[in-house]
Design a protein around this motif. Structure first.
Motif, short mmCIF file in Angstrom:
data_model
loop_
_atom_site.label_atom_id
_atom_site.label_comp_id
_atom_site.label_asym_id
_atom_site.label_seq_id
_atom_site.Cartn_x
_atom_site.Cartn_y
_atom_site.Cartn_z
N PHE A 153 0.81 -1.21 0.00
CA PHE A 153 0.00 0.00 0.00
C PHE A 153 0.85 1.26 0.00
CE2 PHE A 153 -2.66 -3.39 1.32
CZ PHE A 153 -3.92 -3.07 0.83
N ALA A 204 -11.19 0.85 -0.15
CA ALA A 204 -10.92 -0.57 -0.38
C ALA A 204 -11.39 -0.99 -1.76
CB ALA A 204 -11.61 -1.41 0.70
N ARG A 205 -12.54 -0.47 -2.18
CA ARG A 205 -13.06 -0.82 -3.51
C ARG A 205 -12.10 -0.33 -4.60
NH1 ARG A 205 -17.61 1.81 -3.27
NH2 ARG A 205 -18.48 0.18 -1.93
N ALA A 207 -8.84 0.12 -4.29
CA ALA A 207 -7.64 -0.74 -4.24
C ALA A 207 -7.92 -2.08 -4.89
CB ALA A 207 -7.21 -0.92 -2.78
N ILE A 208 -9.06 -2.66 -4.61
CA ILE A 208 -9.42 -3.98 -5.16
C ILE A 208 -9.60 -3.90 -6.67
CG2 ILE A 208 -11.27 -5.68 -5.23
CD1 ILE A 208 -11.56 -5.11 -2.14
N VAL A 223 -1.73 -10.09 0.07
CA VAL A 223 -1.83 -8.66 0.35
C VAL A 223 -1.16 -8.45 1.70
CG1 VAL A 223 -3.39 -6.78 0.93
CG2 VAL A 223 -3.92 -8.29 -0.99
N ILE A 225 -0.12 -5.73 4.69
CA ILE A 225 -0.53 -4.42 5.19
C ILE A 225 -0.23 -4.28 6.68
CG2 ILE A 225 -2.91 -5.15 5.70
CD1 ILE A 225 -3.79 -2.33 4.69
N PHE A 241 -12.09 -0.50 6.10
CA PHE A 241 -11.09 -0.72 5.05
C PHE A 241 -10.43 -2.08 5.21
CE2 PHE A 241 -6.69 -0.38 3.50
CZ PHE A 241 -6.91 0.01 2.19
N ILE A 245 -10.69 -5.49 2.64
CA ILE A 245 -9.52 -6.08 1.99
C ILE A 245 -9.38 -7.54 2.40
CG2 ILE A 245 -7.02 -6.00 1.80
CD1 ILE A 245 -8.32 -3.68 0.32
N TRP A 248 -11.96 -9.74 0.63
CA TRP A 248 -11.61 -9.98 -0.78
C TRP A 248 -10.52 -11.05 -0.86
CZ3 TRP A 248 -7.06 -9.58 -3.52
CH2 TRP A 248 -7.17 -9.72 -4.90
N CYS A 249 -9.55 -10.98 0.03
CA CYS A 249 -8.49 -12.01 0.04
C CYS A 249 -9.10 -13.39 0.25
CB CYS A 249 -7.48 -11.71 1.14
SG CYS A 249 -6.41 -10.28 0.82
N PHE A 256 -3.88 -12.94 3.40
CA PHE A 256 -3.87 -11.63 4.06
C PHE A 256 -2.77 -11.68 5.12
CE2 PHE A 256 -5.06 -8.53 7.24
CZ PHE A 256 -5.55 -7.46 6.50
#
Length: 445
Positions: A153, A204-205, A207-208, A223, A225, A241, A245, A248-249, A256
């Motif tokens: 990030f 987040a959207r 970034a995804i 990912v 972070i 956020f 993320i 999604w992972c 993650f």
């Protein structure tokens, strides 16, 4: 009858200018043998330390609001750390766990399995430094998934080795002139509420979408972070956020990885910062506060991921050194028995209202943010959002001259970060904050 040694002061004491003459002499000696690339924030040479105070070679006692960059969470020379370390040194200092193992390595891994987020079965591997832990987490992610890409990030800091330089965002002083860097590292936007009013879900959207458009989910191993960014500016992402993320992972078979090297071990008011939003990482890297000042780091992860590594693919000569493991067990005991997560929350409850009240009266402070005993103050040119690293540096310099050790950070060099030991006495913290507040008023009025 032998006289007892004099007790170290329990408050700030300034007997000389800062740095004093003995520190200055040591600094002259340093120039002849220490590489100039190894810098020090404040060239004051320490002879003793305890709790929230650093006692230098000139007889000064400085208030410590940095904890050696979030390392001495349990305070310096904590008896829970000193005694087991002393015993371990007397028994043996090293065999190399990869040659002939020892029990306290196992005990540290057992504690990590119990303390890190999630009820799943876990395994750990121990290393020496945070950067080494991050490198090994990347190795594990790539091997376990069969994928190569690692997503990081904006504003991230993950270390100074070749791979971790690629993962770190800030160029100067960490990356400039040190390339080429490791490949297959991709950077996406970070939620930065002070400079971006969007919700955590909205950032987040974005970034995804960038990951999916530029890489494709099936290319991404992990990912990586920091739940609250450290060197990047103590940036706490907007609510929602991190969970977005992480989800999604999970949905895409991407690991993650939570870099909790600075945020871990009670620093933010929970054992780990991921817990504030109930995020459970697949892999978590720890170091800094784990061992009360001794060099130790770890990767802890889901058993099926960690056990996918072939024998001898993880390790290192000093990784999980028995003396460092003894220190870690003592530090964890101190955190648990003294409830230092609660202590961190109390420190935040003291610092945040005072600093936010000061910010409300100053148009040079963009934001006061953080959790527990991990607080950042971001400075800007008055009435703008333009970073002001110069005033930040002047404030820090004034604090240093007055015997208060504070640190700066941020992509723009305009954030003061406060990381007091979690055992600091309230009177000492109050005095340190008073010096900081006076310095801020002096340089921003």
């Amino acid at each position: 009858m032998t006289a007892s040694p004099p007790q170290a002061p329990t408050a700030r004491v300034l007997r000389t200018e800062i740095p004093g003459p003995h520190s200055r002499e040591l600094h002259r000696r340093r120039a002849a043998t220490v590489a100039s690339g190894v810098a020090s924030v404040l060239p004051v040479y320490i002879a003793e330390a305890a709790g929230g105070l650093l006692h230098d070679v000139d007889g000064n006692s400085l208030i410590d609001l940095g904890s050696g960059i979030a390392v001495t969470n349990v305070g310096n020379a904590a008896p829970e750390v000193v005694e087991p370390v002393r015993r371990q040194v007397a028994e043996f200092t090293h065999t190399c766990f990869m040659v002939t193992p020892y029990e306290n390595y196992l005990q540290v891994c057992e504690e990590l399995a119990a303390l890190t987020p999630g009820e799943h079965e876990k395994r750990s591997a121990l290393f020496n430094s945070g950067a080494e832990a991050v490198e090994n987490a990347v190795k594990i992610a790539r091997r376990a998934t069969g994928r190569q890409a690692i997503v990081v990030f904006d504003h991230a800091y993950h270390g100074r080795t070749n791979l971790t330089m690629a993962l770190t965002a800030k160029s100067v002083p960490y990356k400039h002139g040190f390339g080429p860097f490791a490949p297959e590292i991709y950077r996406v936007p970070m939620s930065y509420p002070a400079r971006d009013a969007r919700t955590g879900a909205q950032v987040a959207r974005e970034a995804i979408e960038r990951i999916e458009k530029q890489l494709g989910a099936d290319s991404v191993a992990a990912v990586l972070i920091e739940p609250i960014q450290g060197e990047g500016g103590f940036i706490e992402p907007a609510t929602g956020f991190l969970p977005a993320i992480a989800q999604w992972c999970t949905d895409n078979g991407v690991l993650f990885i939570a870099d909790e090297i600075q945020t871990g071990f009670c620093r933010t008011g929970e054992w780990f910062a991921c817990e504030h939003e109930d995020v459970v990482p697949d892999l978590i890297t720890t170091a800094k506060g784990i061992a009360g000042g001794l060099p130790l780091a770890a990767v802890t992860g889901r058993a099926e991921l960690m056990d996918a590594m072939p024998p001898s693919s993880l390790g290192g000569t000093y990784g999980g050194n028995p003396v460092a493991c003894a220190g870690a067990l003592g530090a964890i005991r101190a955190m648990r028995e003294r409830d230092l997560a609660r202590a961190a929350r109390a420190i935040g409850d003291l610092m945040l209202p005072r600093l936010r009240a000061l910010a409300a009266s100053s148009d040079a402070i963009l934001d006061v943010r953080g959790r527990g005993a991990m607080i950042g103050i971001e400075f800007v040119k008055p009435g703008t959002s333009e970073p002001d690293p110069e005033v930040t540096s002047r404030i820090a310099g004034t604090c240093h001259a007055q015997g208060v050790v504070i640190l700066t950070c941020g992509t723009y060099g305009n954030v003061i970060r406060l990381l007091p030991p979690l055992v600091i006495e309230q009177s000492v913290l109050d005095e340190g904050l008073a010096v900081l507040e006076a310095a801020i008023r002096e340089h921003t009025s």
